[in-house]
Design a protein around this motif. Structure first.
Motif, PDB file in Angstrom:
ATOM      1  N   ILE A 129      13.469  35.165  15.906  1.00 45.07           N
ATOM      2  CA  ILE A 129      13.054  34.803  14.445  1.00 45.07           C
ATOM      3  C   ILE A 129      11.353  34.425  14.262  1.00 45.07           C
ATOM      4  O   ILE A 129      10.748  33.728  15.336  1.00 45.07           O
ATOM      5  N   PRO A 130      10.971  34.563  13.187  1.00 39.84           N
ATOM      6  CA  PRO A 130       9.264  34.322  13.130  1.00 39.84           C
ATOM      7  C   PRO A 130       8.969  32.827  12.966  1.00 39.84           C
ATOM      8  O   PRO A 130       8.554  32.282  11.858  1.00 39.84           O
ATOM      9  N   VAL A 131       9.329  31.957  13.928  1.00 43.02           N
ATOM     10  CA  VAL A 131       9.231  30.411  13.820  1.00 43.02           C
ATOM     11  C   VAL A 131       7.654  30.410  13.862  1.00 43.02           C
ATOM     12  O   VAL A 131       6.771  31.142  14.066  1.00 43.02           O
ATOM     13  N   MET A 137       4.413  28.507  15.299  1.00 40.93           N
ATOM     14  CA  MET A 137       4.133  27.713  16.695  1.00 40.93           C
ATOM     15  C   MET A 137       3.430  26.410  16.347  1.00 40.93           C
ATOM     16  O   MET A 137       2.762  26.253  15.286  1.00 40.93           O
ATOM     17  N   SER A 138       3.304  25.799  17.346  1.00 43.78           N
ATOM     18  CA  SER A 138       2.699  24.314  17.042  1.00 43.78           C
ATOM     19  C   SER A 138       1.053  24.605  16.669  1.00 43.78           C
ATOM     20  O   SER A 138       0.428  23.625  15.992  1.00 43.78           O
ATOM     21  N   ASN A 139       0.268  25.689  16.858  1.00 41.81           N
ATOM     22  CA  ASN A 139      -0.885  25.825  16.650  1.00 41.81           C
ATOM     23  C   ASN A 139      -0.986  26.330  15.233  1.00 41.81           C
ATOM     24  O   ASN A 139      -2.126  26.726  14.554  1.00 41.81           O
ATOM     25  N   GLY A 140       0.254  26.528  14.595  1.00 42.91           N
ATOM     26  CA  GLY A 140       0.315  27.269  13.160  1.00 42.91           C
ATOM     27  C   GLY A 140       0.346  28.555  12.965  1.00 42.91           C
ATOM     28  O   GLY A 140       0.749  29.208  11.962  1.00 42.91           O
ATOM     29  N   ALA A 141       0.131  29.332  14.266  1.00 45.57           N
ATOM     30  CA  ALA A 141       0.569  30.610  14.024  1.00 45.57           C
ATOM     31  C   ALA A 141       2.078  31.062  13.992  1.00 45.57           C
ATOM     32  O   ALA A 141       2.819  30.399  14.818  1.00 45.57           O
ATOM     33  N   PRO A 142       2.228  32.269  13.197  1.00 40.44           N
ATOM     34  CA  PRO A 142       3.685  32.621  13.403  1.00 40.44           C
ATOM     35  C   PRO A 142       3.926  33.379  14.757  1.00 40.44           C
ATOM     36  O   PRO A 142       3.171  33.898  15.342  1.00 40.44           O
ATOM     37  N   PRO A 164       6.586  22.495  20.984  1.00 35.68           N
ATOM     38  CA  PRO A 164       7.530  22.896  19.923  1.00 35.68           C
ATOM     39  C   PRO A 164       7.418  23.965  18.754  1.00 35.68           C
ATOM     40  O   PRO A 164       6.314  24.125  18.494  1.00 35.68           O
ATOM     41  N   VAL A 165       8.517  24.351  18.105  1.00 33.24           N
ATOM     42  CA  VAL A 165       8.268  25.354  17.099  1.00 33.24           C
ATOM     43  C   VAL A 165       8.975  24.614  15.751  1.00 33.24           C
ATOM     44  O   VAL A 165       9.668  23.960  15.844  1.00 33.24           O
ATOM     45  N   TRP A 166       8.692  25.394  14.631  1.00 34.61           N
ATOM     46  CA  TRP A 166       9.060  25.011  13.370  1.00 34.61           C
ATOM     47  C   TRP A 166       9.644  25.925  12.489  1.00 34.61           C
ATOM     48  O   TRP A 166       9.102  27.158  12.525  1.00 34.61           O
ATOM     49  N   ARG A 170       5.581  25.880   7.889  1.00 33.36           N
ATOM     50  CA  ARG A 170       4.199  26.121   8.395  1.00 33.36           C
ATOM     51  C   ARG A 170       3.475  24.669   8.672  1.00 33.36           C
ATOM     52  O   ARG A 170       2.407  24.363   8.876  1.00 33.36           O
ATOM     53  N   PHE A 171       4.217  23.401   8.507  1.00 35.49           N
ATOM     54  CA  PHE A 171       3.747  21.964   8.305  1.00 35.49           C
ATOM     55  C   PHE A 171       3.820  21.357   9.633  1.00 35.49           C
ATOM     56  O   PHE A 171       3.383  20.095   9.621  1.00 35.49           O
ATOM     57  N   ASN A 172       4.117  22.162  10.720  1.00 32.65           N
ATOM     58  CA  ASN A 172       3.920  21.627  11.985  1.00 32.65           C
ATOM     59  C   ASN A 172       4.742  20.275  12.278  1.00 32.65           C
ATOM     60  O   ASN A 172       4.140  19.229  12.900  1.00 32.65           O
ATOM     61  N   ARG A 173       5.943  20.195  11.698  1.00 32.56           N
ATOM     62  CA  ARG A 173       6.687  18.925  11.814  1.00 32.56           C
ATOM     63  C   ARG A 173       8.079  19.249  11.563  1.00 32.56           C
ATOM     64  O   ARG A 173       8.384  20.344  10.896  1.00 32.56           O
ATOM     65  N   PRO A 174       8.994  18.476  11.798  1.00 34.90           N
ATOM     66  CA  PRO A 174      10.446  18.706  11.631  1.00 34.90           C
ATOM     67  C   PRO A 174      10.735  19.087  10.120  1.00 34.90           C
ATOM     68  O   PRO A 174      10.295  18.584   9.308  1.00 34.90           O
TER      69      PRO A 174
END
Length: 268
Positions: free
Chosen positions: A91-93, A95-100, A230-232, A235-239
């Motif tokens: 799925i298009p989670v 990434m921690s750098n903000g990229a899909p 981690p992945v999210w 797009r907010f880079n947190r849980p």
């Protein structure tokens, strides 16, 4: 062969109504179910309570398809994400750098599933099936994103309609036929969901929201074990539980109009 790719949402349900009324020529609708544990429960409920009976009443085949393993058992998207030892993220989670992240869910659980059915029923590169896709005028840019397979010839009856139909036109067509307008269609854990949609899920269906939080946590537990970032699901880079609050109640008649997989193509 003429079939329509049915996603269970507004645009493809409007196409079902148009077919029932003889305004477009499609007698077979194909719904690629990515899993009863994966599709939004509201979409599956609408399919069983309204779409299938309506199709049967008007002599239309609404065929539900599933991804099959080689041993004949069904594979679901949620099952692939959660299976023991699984490492893939289809799925298009975010990434921690903000990229899909990259995704294979649409290809594996929708396009290929429908493709196998088409080829099994006679579609070939020399004799391709005509496949209707429910893209409306307000998302016309998605036409160029959908790559045709050799065994199919995609067509866009909502765009070919006179005049071309927008999403709100589709909702009116459904309501005029005496059907309730279906909910937006997508997997309940889809990272394409907008923050407002997540907030509404947290407000209206807290158990489902918690399941999404638990899934996100499971994926990150595995990535920690593998020494990966981690992945999210947003797009907010947190849980998810920290990133999304509870939506305020909406006034009657308001709609954020954030379509997801309503046409069965998931942004392809």
């Amino acid at each position: 062969m003429r079939v329509f790719s049915y996603g269970g949402g507004v645009q493809s349900t409007a196409a079902l109504v148009l077919a029932a009324q003889g305004r477009i020529d499609f007698g077979v609708f194909l719904f690629a179910n990515v899993g009863d544990d994966s599709e939004d429960p509201a979409t599956l409920a609408y399919l069983e309570r309204y779409a299938k009976p309506y199709a049967a009443l008007h002599g239309i085949q609404l065929i539900e398809l599933h991804r099959q393993r080689r041993d004949g058992t069904r594979e679901t998207l949620y099952g692939r994400l959660t299976k023991s030892g699984g490492r893939s993220l289809p799925i298009p989670v975010r990434m921690s750098n903000g990229a899909p992240g990259t995704r294979s869910c649409t290809a594996d659980f929708k396009i290929k599933v429908i493709g196998r059915h088409l080829k099994a029923t006679g579609a070939t590169a020399d004799n391709p099936a005509t496949v209707g896709v429910g893209i409306s005028l307000d998302e016309i840019e998605r036409v160029n994103n959908r790559r045709a397979e050799p065994y199919e010839r995609p067509v866009y009856p909502l765009l070919d309609h006179t005049p071309p139909l927008r999403r709100h036109d589709c909702a009116r067509i459904i309501a005029a036929a005496g059907l309730p307008v279906p909910p937006k269609s997508a997997c309940w854990f889809c990272p394409f969901r907008r923050p407002a949609t997540w907030a509404e899920t947290r407000r209206d269906r807290p158990e489902l929201f918690q399941r999404a939080c638990d899934l996100e946590a499971l994926l990150n537990q595995r990535r920690t074990t593998l020494g990966k970032d981690p992945v999210w699901l947003t797009r907010f880079n947190r849980p998810l539980a920290d990133a999304v609050g509870i939506a305020q109640d909406m006034l009657p008649g308001f709609d954020t109009d954030d379509a997801l997989c309503d046409n069965g193509a998931c942004f392809t």
